[in-house]
Scaffold this active site. Sequence first.
Site, mmCIF file in Angstrom:
data_model
loop_
_atom_site.group_PDB
_atom_site.id
_atom_site.type_symbol
_atom_site.label_atom_id
_atom_site.label_comp_id
_atom_site.label_asym_id
_atom_site.label_seq_id
_atom_site.Cartn_x
_atom_site.Cartn_y
_atom_site.Cartn_z
ATOM 1 C CG LEU A 1 -1.875 1.304 1.362
ATOM 2 C CD1 LEU A 1 -2.976 0.810 0.227
ATOM 3 C CD2 LEU A 1 -2.474 0.961 2.753
ATOM 4 C CG ASP A 2 -0.637 4.740 0.221
ATOM 5 O OD1 ASP A 2 -1.149 4.535 -0.719
ATOM 6 O OD2 ASP A 2 -1.127 4.817 1.193
#
Lengths: 284, 284, 284, 284
Positions: D227-228
């Site tokens: 994530l990210d």
Amino acid sequence: MDKAILIIQCPDQKGIVAEVSRFLYSYNGNILEVDQHVDEEMGLFFMRAAWELDSFSLKKEEISSRFEAEVGQRFRMEFKLHFNFPKPRMAIFVSKLSHCLFDILGRHHAGQLEVEIPMVISNHPDLQTIVEAFGIPFFHIPITAATKESAEAEQLRLLREQGVDFVVLARYMQILSGDFIRNFPNRIINIHHSFLPAFVGARPYHAAYERGVKIIGATAHYVTEVLDAGPIIEQEVARVRHHNTVAELVQIGQDVEKVTLSKAIKYHLDRKVLAFKNKTVIFY
Amino acid sequence: MDKAILIIQCPDQKGIVAEVSRFLYSYNGNILEVDQHVDEEMGLFFMRAAWELDSFSLKKEEISSRFEAEVGQRFRMEFKLHFNFPKPRMAIFVSKLSHCLFDILGRHHAGQLEVEIPMVISNHPDLQTIVEAFGIPFFHIPITAATKESAEAEQLRLLREQGVDFVVLARYMQILSGDFIRNFPNRIINIHHSFLPAFVGARPYHAAYERGVKIIGATAHYVTEVLDAGPIIEQEVARVRHHNTVAELVQIGQDVEKVTLSKAIKYHLDRKVLAFKNKTVIFY
Amino acid sequence: MDKAILIIQCPDQKGIVAEVSRFLYSYNGNILEVDQHVDEEMGLFFMRAAWELDSFSLKKEEISSRFEAEVGQRFRMEFKLHFNFPKPRMAIFVSKLSHCLFDILGRHHAGQLEVEIPMVISNHPDLQTIVEAFGIPFFHIPITAATKESAEAEQLRLLREQGVDFVVLARYMQILSGDFIRNFPNRIINIHHSFLPAFVGARPYHAAYERGVKIIGATAHYVTEVLDAGPIIEQEVARVRHHNTVAELVQIGQDVEKVTLSKAIKYHLDRKVLAFKNKTVIFY
Amino acid sequence: MDKAILIIQCPDQKGIVAEVSRFLYSYNGNILEVDQHVDEEMGLFFMRAAWELDSFSLKKEEISSRFEAEVGQRFRMEFKLHFNFPKPRMAIFVSKLSHCLFDILGRHHAGQLEVEIPMVISNHPDLQTIVEAFGIPFFHIPITAATKESAEAEQLRLLREQGVDFVVLARYMQILSGDFIRNFPNRIINIHHSFLPAFVGARPYHAAYERGVKIIGATAHYVTEVLDAGPIIEQEVARVRHHNTVAELVQIGQDVEKVTLSKAIKYHLDRKVLAFKNKTVIFY
């Protein structure tokens, strides 16, 4: 121009601005600047007022007690009263990197900073000649793991002897002890070479390079006992590209560091910073 | 929240802040924002105060006359009283270029702009479908050299019929007549596609290309009868390089234009702009 | 690392990149950087190539004539060959304002600029002590209207004696004569304290204040005989507000000036600037 | 103009630029843009070349194999060949926040993006009317924890049916499964509303507010299964102050998000992005 600056913090209530400005007006004060801020979440009111002392009918020494009696008590205010004279006294700590130091000395030399600089302290002797050419005393206090305690004691002795008000860490590559820091709460300004909270700790330009960010930054903050986690005063950034090496990030970043640190010093000197709950209100 | 906003201008004197805040406090007003500015050269004082109306003990209709009687007269103030309700009514003029218009419509749709948009007026029909999809009435009023006078008359009729407060020229490629402009003093906002005062007039991106500038810009300003010379509300810039063609400058510039214009509209809506002597005070 | 840099300009044709890179490869050159630009309007091709000399099988002295014979003639190229050794020699001209000068000296001291600085020339003696603390010779050459010609003659004598390659005007408050300028075509870099072409000439911060701009800037450019109209090398800007006095604009602007000038010097030193038709191609 | 774009990656060696440009020249190609990058740490060479196809003597279908035979093999190149026709096909995923979507649609409508948009997919129906006014098909695919798998299957079916090349998450508030992501390696562009790596995950504006940063940002990156944490394509920032509420940070940030995402899309469309080792080379 001689002026007084009042920094106020209290529970948010009606009538604060009216009463503070009435107080100043009643003693014939000419208000130069007023700024206020309400933190609605915490229900707190912050205010900064600056006024001319020339026509003011209270003596410098009386102002604080009269304000407390007439206004402060009623609103349960915590407040600090400052004057723009005598000039505050700032010590600069530096290691070998000169860019932030020279930037500050240059501004001081040009008359941009209303501050006395009674000393530059460094754990290396390299920058002595130029510092002294600017007319500033230079103290070389080497530090090793073994001598850290005595070195800090010597630093503190010099700071006290010279009545230093606050300390600027201009890329000083030593971590100050908690004991040292507690002597100057919210009065030690550090420049960290990253856009905090990204890249806390050592070698932030290497970390930025590894992550492949497109913008780097610098952060000026008050030093607390948690590394790189104190209240942020100012931040600036610069754009970088994939072809920039770590060495180039360092050089691009140094321009950002020196501007950011000098802005933070200016805010601090102008009594425009109110640190609260690990954040800052910057009145400008 | 219902609020009132007072914009004041008067000769600089002591006691203004005290009296204005006392007035608001005496009627139980909760001050939300205060900002002031002194133009020392001209000896003028400018102030903006916003407060909640909920607890305020004066009726909306009474405020202006009571303030005039209690405070305004004494300090020889010119002041304007605004309320954040009903919402101001804004007309948008546009030609064929859509970037500024769509940016405004997008913000309005997202609830960012506290404004009614009773109409988009264009001298071309191209943008009608999308404007109407946003729920805004679209009026196509063609203009030629021959029909300019009647076209402006028709525009003014629509503006009056719909009670329009101010006009935004979102890359409207027609020059308004002095007669038209005098109907909306400091109430027509234009976006000029250069960093004024550089590159006044037509084809500023071509002129920027010819001069070889490294940064281009955009300027939002109130329209006066002198072309591109009215009070500047906001400016923004973007970096360009030697390899950018004029067409690329146009595209880079459009991003700057739309952000600049939308910021200016926001300041105007929030009653944060005070135009004076062909300059603006922006209270923020 | 010893390297060569070739800057080329010729009519746009097919095969240029192929032939230039073939030439370098055929003598075992390791290309470090290549950049090119086509000005389609003028039908011109510009190119910059940098390569390592260590493994290169042509002698330094042979490169130019071999390149001319093998590539240049065929494509009707104008080209310049540079080496990153010996370091170029830069003179700095300054008056009383120190911010640009100190910024350059600080960078030079930190090893950021690959340049020799054989002299600082000033029409005032004020900055002598600090310049000399940086180890740079300082020459005080006063100038009045009456002595301008002889002063420039003395300056030129010093520049020639020391083999100066280019001159930096670091807020030098004298206008150079056309005769002087013709000695250093595209080799005098000036910093003008406005965002050109806005506010040409004297007192640009006053003019910016009068116009009420929201952004100010600085421009580094090569000096030509038309005041403030030479090829722009770099520009930077900073945001200002209505409450900033002219004195504050000056201070904010000085930060922009010094960064802009230092960037321009860096581009010039790295042979990344190609001035053509009063514009610059900046290869980076 | 029909053009071809070659993106190359190989071990760093001498002669690459010479051989690639010789290849293009030998088939009468007119080179429009060349850019290269050497990662010295990894010993890798990256290159991008764009040329006109009109005069090129190889057929579109032959180029890849001829380049492999004549140049690629010898230098052990990995390369990708792109053409600017037919236009790539981009799907946009969105939830309720419209600012990024409208910005993209506005640019597409103005002819700024050389892309087909065969669909907007949303888990909410809110934006259907306006999307369709722009002439783009809108698909409402609701998602709950229970239906996520089937919803993604439906999304993938649509993407395949319409031959979608890459996906843009324009503030799409759902986390894509690893299975979904593996269908589009480095072909899903997300906009994260913070200056990564600061404030990964949910509610970054709240986190920025808590930390008291003075600058906020947005990051466009390729989506990976972490994530990210995917390769960053573009970042932008905006200045904020202590008085900005979280709601104001959101609004200021949205302007940054939309500009950042649109720039990333433009780089991707122009084949200027080379993702490697979780970083990107951006050729421009």
